[in-house]
Design a protein around this motif. Structure first.
Motif, PDB file in Angstrom:
ATOM      1  N   PRO A  20       3.614  -3.672  12.628  1.00  0.00           N
ATOM      2  CA  PRO A  20       4.930  -4.210  13.018  1.00  0.00           C
ATOM      3  C   PRO A  20       5.360  -3.800  14.424  1.00  0.00           C
ATOM      4  CG  PRO A  20       5.024  -3.239  10.828  1.00  0.00           C
ATOM      5  CD  PRO A  20       3.678  -2.903  11.375  1.00  0.00           C
ATOM      6  N   PRO A 108       1.092 -16.245  13.202  1.00  0.00           N
ATOM      7  CA  PRO A 108       1.902 -15.983  12.005  1.00  0.00           C
ATOM      8  C   PRO A 108       3.178 -16.812  12.051  1.00  0.00           C
ATOM      9  CG  PRO A 108       2.119 -14.176  13.566  1.00  0.00           C
ATOM     10  CD  PRO A 108       1.118 -15.109  14.153  1.00  0.00           C
ATOM     11  N   PHE A 109       3.834 -16.993  10.876  1.00  0.00           N
ATOM     12  CA  PHE A 109       5.148 -17.627  10.839  1.00  0.00           C
ATOM     13  C   PHE A 109       6.072 -16.803  11.736  1.00  0.00           C
ATOM     14  CE2 PHE A 109       4.806 -19.457   6.216  1.00  0.00           C
ATOM     15  CZ  PHE A 109       3.876 -20.382   6.658  1.00  0.00           C
ATOM     16  N   ARG A 110       6.827 -17.466  12.595  1.00  0.00           N
ATOM     17  CA  ARG A 110       7.706 -16.739  13.518  1.00  0.00           C
ATOM     18  C   ARG A 110       9.163 -16.846  13.086  1.00  0.00           C
ATOM     19  NH1 ARG A 110       4.551 -13.411  16.441  1.00  0.00           N
ATOM     20  NH2 ARG A 110       2.936 -14.507  17.614  1.00  0.00           N
ATOM     21  N   ALA A 111       9.796 -15.713  12.854  1.00  0.00           N
ATOM     22  CA  ALA A 111      11.231 -15.655  12.554  1.00  0.00           C
ATOM     23  C   ALA A 111      11.657 -14.202  12.602  1.00  0.00           C
ATOM     24  CB  ALA A 111      11.525 -16.235  11.178  1.00  0.00           C
ATOM     25  N   THR A 112      12.865 -13.951  13.060  1.00  0.00           N
ATOM     26  CA  THR A 112      13.392 -12.584  13.061  1.00  0.00           C
ATOM     27  C   THR A 112      13.396 -12.025  11.634  1.00  0.00           C
ATOM     28  OG1 THR A 112      14.794 -13.165  14.910  1.00  0.00           O
ATOM     29  CG2 THR A 112      15.417 -11.200  13.697  1.00  0.00           C
ATOM     30  N   ALA A 113      13.693 -12.906  10.675  1.00  0.00           N
ATOM     31  CA  ALA A 113      13.795 -12.474   9.281  1.00  0.00           C
ATOM     32  C   ALA A 113      12.425 -12.311   8.612  1.00  0.00           C
ATOM     33  CB  ALA A 113      14.632 -13.479   8.493  1.00  0.00           C
ATOM     34  N   PRO A 115       9.438 -10.425   9.796  1.00  0.00           N
ATOM     35  CA  PRO A 115       8.691  -9.620  10.775  1.00  0.00           C
ATOM     36  C   PRO A 115       7.184  -9.607  10.479  1.00  0.00           C
ATOM     37  CG  PRO A 115      10.049  -8.237   9.347  1.00  0.00           C
ATOM     38  CD  PRO A 115      10.381  -9.647   9.004  1.00  0.00           C
ATOM     39  N   LEU A 117       3.734  -8.160   9.838  1.00  0.00           N
ATOM     40  CA  LEU A 117       3.235  -6.872   9.359  1.00  0.00           C
ATOM     41  C   LEU A 117       1.887  -6.561   9.988  1.00  0.00           C
ATOM     42  CD1 LEU A 117       4.147  -7.151   5.570  1.00  0.00           C
ATOM     43  CD2 LEU A 117       5.383  -5.941   7.365  1.00  0.00           C
ATOM     44  N   ASP A 123       6.334 -10.386   6.588  1.00  0.00           N
ATOM     45  CA  ASP A 123       7.116  -9.857   5.465  1.00  0.00           C
ATOM     46  C   ASP A 123       8.154 -10.911   5.064  1.00  0.00           C
ATOM     47  OD1 ASP A 123       8.761  -8.539   3.740  1.00  0.00           O
ATOM     48  OD2 ASP A 123       9.414  -7.003   5.165  1.00  0.00           O
ATOM     49  N   SER A 125       9.961 -10.780   2.295  1.00  0.00           N
ATOM     50  CA  SER A 125      10.806 -10.247   1.214  1.00  0.00           C
ATOM     51  C   SER A 125      12.273 -10.673   1.376  1.00  0.00           C
ATOM     52  CB  SER A 125      10.680  -8.730   1.120  1.00  0.00           C
ATOM     53  OG  SER A 125      10.971  -8.131   2.361  1.00  0.00           O
ATOM     54  N   ALA A 126      12.642 -11.181   2.557  1.00  0.00           N
ATOM     55  CA  ALA A 126      13.998 -11.731   2.730  1.00  0.00           C
ATOM     56  C   ALA A 126      14.248 -12.834   1.693  1.00  0.00           C
ATOM     57  CB  ALA A 126      14.160 -12.282   4.142  1.00  0.00           C
ATOM     58  N   ARG A 129      15.123 -11.320  -1.607  1.00  0.00           N
ATOM     59  CA  ARG A 129      16.507 -10.821  -1.663  1.00  0.00           C
ATOM     60  C   ARG A 129      17.517 -11.969  -1.794  1.00  0.00           C
ATOM     61  NH1 ARG A 129      13.964  -7.222   1.869  1.00  0.00           N
ATOM     62  NH2 ARG A 129      14.616  -8.374   3.721  1.00  0.00           N
ATOM     63  N   ALA A 174       9.334 -21.317   9.138  1.00  0.00           N
ATOM     64  CA  ALA A 174       8.364 -21.289  10.235  1.00  0.00           C
ATOM     65  C   ALA A 174       8.464 -22.521  11.118  1.00  0.00           C
ATOM     66  CB  ALA A 174       6.955 -21.178   9.662  1.00  0.00           C
ATOM     67  N   GLU A 216      20.260 -11.869   6.265  1.00  0.00           N
ATOM     68  CA  GLU A 216      18.848 -11.624   6.576  1.00  0.00           C
ATOM     69  C   GLU A 216      18.499 -12.014   8.015  1.00  0.00           C
ATOM     70  OE1 GLU A 216      16.826  -9.984   4.835  1.00  0.00           O
ATOM     71  OE2 GLU A 216      17.783  -9.947   2.857  1.00  0.00           O
TER      72      GLU A 216
END
Lengths: 255, 239
Positions: A20, A108-113, A115, A117, A123, A125-126, A129, A174, A216
């Motif tokens: 990360p 990888p899929f790009r998004a602040t939510a 991250p 790994l 990740d 896991s957002a 949740r 993504a 998130e």
């Protein structure tokens, strides 16, 4: 010999990131004799076998069922989540979709939510949740009822089923320029709002799931419709309109 | 009512926890859906205003009618109230759209190395912030020029409102500025109208194609209507 008999020659530009905190970079690999009948993930397996033999670190990527129903796999191929084929997860994308000599850029899929790994693994896991915030039915509904004991209108059953087809892979996030999770969240909200079992928590659910989605760090929808086009389960943006309706009905009722 | 307090879930997050981007005061504790709803509602009101504005402006094609209409409008005691209301709606639309745009940018800090779309996104849908900011600048200059009579496009010494409009639009820079401004409005609305229906939840699979058509038609109609006045002024040579 044709490329079909020899297999495909591919040039891969793969995003490599140790963890990360690592900045990450693209690395080039050349892969020969890739069977056109291989799935995309089998092609990555082949790349990793080659890398291991050469004493290099294999490329980390998520995968599980490899039959398009679990939502674990996914990366961006040449700018498109799960690759360019319509309604397809990465594991169901086959190498016959690419011409011999193709250059494939894997990110990888790009998004602040979401991250990163490692390499192509993010990740997500957002999403878990958001589900934990309200994507469930907690009232006792007893054991499985007899068929048609609880009447559900055919139209609602179909729409709920279509929304429930979401596998939570994250391709919507993504492919969205705003990394919005509204297609995912709305599919889960719609699925339960359309069924009798989801009515008790209907208002609380949509408010809690939208709040969690915001917390998130996902963006907001600007209705470009790229998510619907990228979704391997072809979830309709009609669900986002329904979620917006549900959200305001819930707010009005609570006033 | 208060929204349920969400947990960012940093304990479950394997990597470093992210900042909470909705914490700024500009978000005023509003959810993304609420902000979008306010942008859509104010957008709908602004589209309504544009139709009324165009209808009034087209009176310039009938000699004398425009100045009569303008005099009646300015004589109305309700005008200042309407202007304040319109200004408030405009501020809400612009401010919340920019707040959302900022959060959207933060949500996608890194673009893909290969830019590709699935063909669903249009130039208009991808450039709402750009066309919106263009319209914002246009509106500021437009109000300074038409309402406060800033001598921007030549300095015509004229008496009536219609003369001011026609001479401005016959000026090459004036014609270009107004033509560009109304085109930006048209492009913005070609996505914006459909988008507001979707955001307000007034959309379904059945209505989708009709609403996208309506959106493009509204954008084209409003832009063409305002362009007609520019063309008319150019043909008349500002008289």
């Amino acid at each position: 010999m044709s490329s079909k008999e020899q297999g495909l020659h591919l040039v891969l530009e793969v995003w490599r990131q140790k963890g990360p905190e690592d900045a990450g970079r693209f690395e080039s690999y050349v892969l020969d004799s890739v069977s056109p009948d291989n799935s995309f993930l089998e092609m990555l397996d082949q790349l990793n076998e080659k890398l291991v033999k050469e004493g290099q670190e294999p490329v980390a990527f998520d995968h599980d069922c490899r039959e398009g129903i679990c939502g674990a796999c996914g990366c961006v191929v040449n700018g498109q989540a799960h690759g360019h084929e319509k309604g397809t997860t990465l594991c169901q994308l086959h190498m016959r979709s690419f011409p011999n000599g193709a250059k494939l850029v894997l990110e990888p899929f790009r998004a602040t939510a979401f991250p990163v790994l490692r390499d192509l693994v993010v990740d997500r896991s957002a999403f878990d949740r958001i589900i934990q915030a309200g994507g469930f039915v907690s009232v006792s509904t007893g054991s499985a009822p007899d068929a048609n004991l609880v009447p559900v209108a055919k139209d609602n059953a179909e729409k709920a089923m279509d929304a429930a087809a979401c596998i939570g892979c994250g391709a919507c996030v993504a492919s969205c320029k705003n990394s919005s999770a509204m297609l995912f969240t709305s599919a889960k909200v719609s699925h339960l709002a359309l069924l009798p079992q989801g009515q008790v928590e209907r208002e609380r659910r949509v408010a809690a799931m939208v709040a969690q989605m915001d917390a998130e760090g996902f963006g907001a929808c600007t209705n470009t419709q790229e998510c619907e086009a990228a979704c391997p389960k072809e979830i309709s943006i009609e669900n986002i309109a329904r979620m917006n309706r549900e959200f305001f009905k819930a707010k009005l009722k609570r006033l | 009512m208060s929204e349920p307090a969400p947990s960012p879930g940093s304990s479950a997050r394997i990597s470093a926890p992210i900042a909470t981007p909705r914490a700024g005061f500009l978000h005023a504790g509003l959810s993304s859906v609420t902000k979008k709803y306010a942008v859509a509602m104010s957008g709908l009101a602004l589209v309504g205003f544009l139709f009324a504005h165009l209808a009034g402006n087209l009176l310039i094609l009938i000699p004398g009618a425009f100045d009569q209409y303008a005099a009646a409008l300015h004589a109305s005691p309700l005008l200042p109230l309407a202007e304040i209301g319109l200004f408030a709606v405009f501020v809400v639309h612009v401010a919340l759209a920019l707040v959302c745009a900022r959060a959207n940018r933060d949500a996608k800090p890194q673009k893909y190395a290969v830019a590709a779309t699935r063909g669903k996104a249009t130039l208009a849908s991808r450039t709402m912030v750009i066309t919106g900011c263009t319209v914002l600048v246009f509106v500021i200059v437009h109000i300074a020029h038409m309402k406060f009579r800033a001598p921007l496009f030549g300095n015509p010494t004229v008496e009536t409102g219609s003369q001011w409009v026609l001479r401005t639009l016959a000026h090459p820079l004036g014609a270009l500025f107004y033509a560009a401004g109304v085109c930006a409005v048209g492009v913005h609305l070609s996505h914006g109208v459909w988008s507001l229906f979707q955001t307000l939840g007034w959309n379904s699979k059945r209505w989708h194609a009709r609403l996208t058509c309506l959106s493009r038609a509204v954008g084209a109609l409003l832009a063409a209507g305002f362009l007609l006045i520019v063309v008319y002024a150019l043909l008349r040579g500002g008289r």
